[in-house]
Design a protein around this motif. Structure first.
Motif, PDB file in Angstrom:
ATOM      1  N   THR A 135      -7.626  -6.876 -10.349  1.00 23.34           N
ATOM      2  CA  THR A 135      -8.181  -6.437 -11.631  1.00 23.34           C
ATOM      3  C   THR A 135      -8.978  -5.160 -11.414  1.00 23.34           C
ATOM      4  O   THR A 135      -9.783  -5.081 -10.481  1.00 23.34           O
ATOM      5  N   VAL A 136      -8.736  -4.189 -12.245  1.00 24.95           N
ATOM      6  CA  VAL A 136      -9.426  -2.908 -12.136  1.00 24.95           C
ATOM      7  C   VAL A 136     -10.241  -2.695 -13.410  1.00 24.95           C
ATOM      8  O   VAL A 136      -9.683  -2.695 -14.513  1.00 24.95           O
ATOM      9  N   MET A 137     -11.551  -2.579 -13.252  1.00 24.05           N
ATOM     10  CA  MET A 137     -12.441  -2.393 -14.396  1.00 24.05           C
ATOM     11  C   MET A 137     -12.960  -0.963 -14.420  1.00 24.05           C
ATOM     12  O   MET A 137     -13.585  -0.507 -13.460  1.00 24.05           O
ATOM     13  N   ASN A 138     -12.695  -0.295 -15.513  1.00 24.79           N
ATOM     14  CA  ASN A 138     -13.168   1.087 -15.636  1.00 24.79           C
ATOM     15  C   ASN A 138     -14.532   1.087 -16.304  1.00 24.79           C
ATOM     16  O   ASN A 138     -14.644   0.937 -17.512  1.00 24.79           O
ATOM     17  N   GLU A 139     -15.572   1.251 -15.512  1.00 26.11           N
ATOM     18  CA  GLU A 139     -16.942   1.267 -16.034  1.00 26.11           C
ATOM     19  C   GLU A 139     -17.450   2.704 -16.115  1.00 26.11           C
ATOM     20  O   GLU A 139     -18.647   2.956 -16.036  1.00 26.11           O
ATOM     21  N   ASP A 140     -16.520   3.619 -16.250  1.00 24.46           N
ATOM     22  CA  ASP A 140     -16.845   5.039 -16.295  1.00 24.46           C
ATOM     23  C   ASP A 140     -16.692   5.560 -17.717  1.00 24.46           C
ATOM     24  O   ASP A 140     -16.207   4.860 -18.604  1.00 24.46           O
ATOM     25  N   SER A 141     -17.094   6.795 -17.922  1.00 23.48           N
ATOM     26  CA  SER A 141     -16.995   7.390 -19.258  1.00 23.48           C
ATOM     27  C   SER A 141     -15.630   8.024 -19.497  1.00 23.48           C
ATOM     28  O   SER A 141     -15.279   8.331 -20.630  1.00 23.48           O
ATOM     29  N   ALA A 142     -14.853   8.215 -18.440  1.00 30.07           N
ATOM     30  CA  ALA A 142     -13.549   8.874 -18.554  1.00 30.07           C
ATOM     31  C   ALA A 142     -12.425   7.866 -18.287  1.00 30.07           C
ATOM     32  O   ALA A 142     -12.641   6.874 -17.597  1.00 30.07           O
ATOM     33  N   PRO A 143     -11.252   8.098 -18.832  1.00 25.54           N
ATOM     34  CA  PRO A 143     -10.108   7.252 -18.485  1.00 25.54           C
ATOM     35  C   PRO A 143      -9.667   7.496 -17.044  1.00 25.54           C
ATOM     36  O   PRO A 143      -9.805   8.606 -16.536  1.00 25.54           O
ATOM     37  N   HIS A 144      -9.179   6.441 -16.412  1.00 32.76           N
ATOM     38  CA  HIS A 144      -8.724   6.545 -15.024  1.00 32.76           C
ATOM     39  C   HIS A 144      -7.456   5.715 -14.849  1.00 32.76           C
ATOM     40  O   HIS A 144      -7.105   4.914 -15.712  1.00 32.76           O
ATOM     41  N   THR A 145      -6.830   5.897 -13.698  1.00 30.44           N
ATOM     42  CA  THR A 145      -5.746   5.013 -13.277  1.00 30.44           C
ATOM     43  C   THR A 145      -6.017   4.598 -11.839  1.00 30.44           C
ATOM     44  O   THR A 145      -6.803   5.233 -11.134  1.00 30.44           O
ATOM     45  N   LEU A 146      -5.366   3.537 -11.421  1.00 30.59           N
ATOM     46  CA  LEU A 146      -5.307   3.198  -9.996  1.00 30.59           C
ATOM     47  C   LEU A 146      -3.823   3.172  -9.678  1.00 30.59           C
ATOM     48  O   LEU A 146      -3.096   2.297 -10.149  1.00 30.59           O
ATOM     49  N   THR A 147      -3.402   4.165  -8.926  1.00 24.03           N
ATOM     50  CA  THR A 147      -1.981   4.413  -8.727  1.00 24.03           C
ATOM     51  C   THR A 147      -1.680   4.556  -7.247  1.00 24.03           C
ATOM     52  O   THR A 147      -2.379   5.291  -6.544  1.00 24.03           O
ATOM     53  N   ALA A 148      -0.657   3.848  -6.780  1.00 20.65           N
ATOM     54  CA  ALA A 148      -0.263   3.968  -5.375  1.00 20.65           C
ATOM     55  C   ALA A 148       0.187   5.402  -5.097  1.00 20.65           C
ATOM     56  O   ALA A 148       0.953   5.988  -5.860  1.00 20.65           O
ATOM     57  N   THR A 149      -0.303   5.954  -3.991  1.00 20.24           N
ATOM     58  CA  THR A 149       0.021   7.335  -3.655  1.00 20.24           C
ATOM     59  C   THR A 149       1.501   7.487  -3.314  1.00 20.24           C
ATOM     60  O   THR A 149       2.125   8.484  -3.662  1.00 20.24           O
ATOM     61  N   GLU A 150       2.067   6.479  -2.632  1.00 20.10           N
ATOM     62  CA  GLU A 150       3.454   6.589  -2.199  1.00 20.10           C
ATOM     63  C   GLU A 150       4.346   5.669  -3.014  1.00 20.10           C
ATOM     64  O   GLU A 150       4.066   4.478  -3.156  1.00 20.10           O
ATOM     65  N   ASP A 151       5.390   6.214  -3.541  1.00 19.89           N
ATOM     66  CA  ASP A 151       6.443   5.457  -4.215  1.00 19.89           C
ATOM     67  C   ASP A 151       5.961   4.669  -5.439  1.00 19.89           C
ATOM     68  O   ASP A 151       6.669   3.796  -5.928  1.00 19.89           O
TER      69      ASP A 151
END
Ligand SMILES: [Cu+2]
Length: 133
Positions: A75-91
């Protein structure tokens, strides 16, 4: 500093003062960045849990090194003011796609053990590693 030639000549007498001010600012900046961390040490350490949680605060992944079991739900919680992603760098082995401010998303860890670097596709300087065992 990139002052024009004429400006530099006109302001010659102020140059020393401005230089001193810049030096002072640099010292203050260096001092503030070396101050004690605001968040508790636990937030940046490695965690080992089956259903892992990652927080995003201040354009950083916390923790930046996430240990999970193969196939675990993260689970990834964005507690920031900007939108984000969590994306694998490879493939693009995993990707939350866009997580708006205040929202959360989940992804499934790869089934193959290994070390998977990830980043934020909006802010490539945001980096972390998913360690699958
Ligand atoms: Cu981001």
């Amino acid at each position: 500093m990139s002052l024009t030639r004429s400006r530099r000549i006109r302001n010659r007498t102020r140059g020393a003062a401005v230089g001193a001010a810049c030096a002072l600012l640099a010292i203050v900046g260096a001092t503030s960045t070396s101050a004690a961390p605001l968040s508790p040490p636990a937030s940046t350490s490695t965690v080992t849990i089956e259903g892992a949680e990652v927080r995003i605060q201040g354009f950083k992944f916390l923790p930046s090194e996430v240990k999970v079991r193969a196939g675990a739900t993260v689970t990834v919680m964005n507690e920031d003011s900007a939108p984000h992603t969590l994306t694998a760098t490879e493939d693009y082995a995993f990707d939350t796609s866009t997580i708006e401010s205040g929202a959360s998303a989940t992804f499934t860890a790869p089934s193959k053990p290994g070390s998977y670097p990830f980043f934020c596709s909006f802010h490539p300087q945001m980096k972390g590693t998913l360690i699958v065992s």
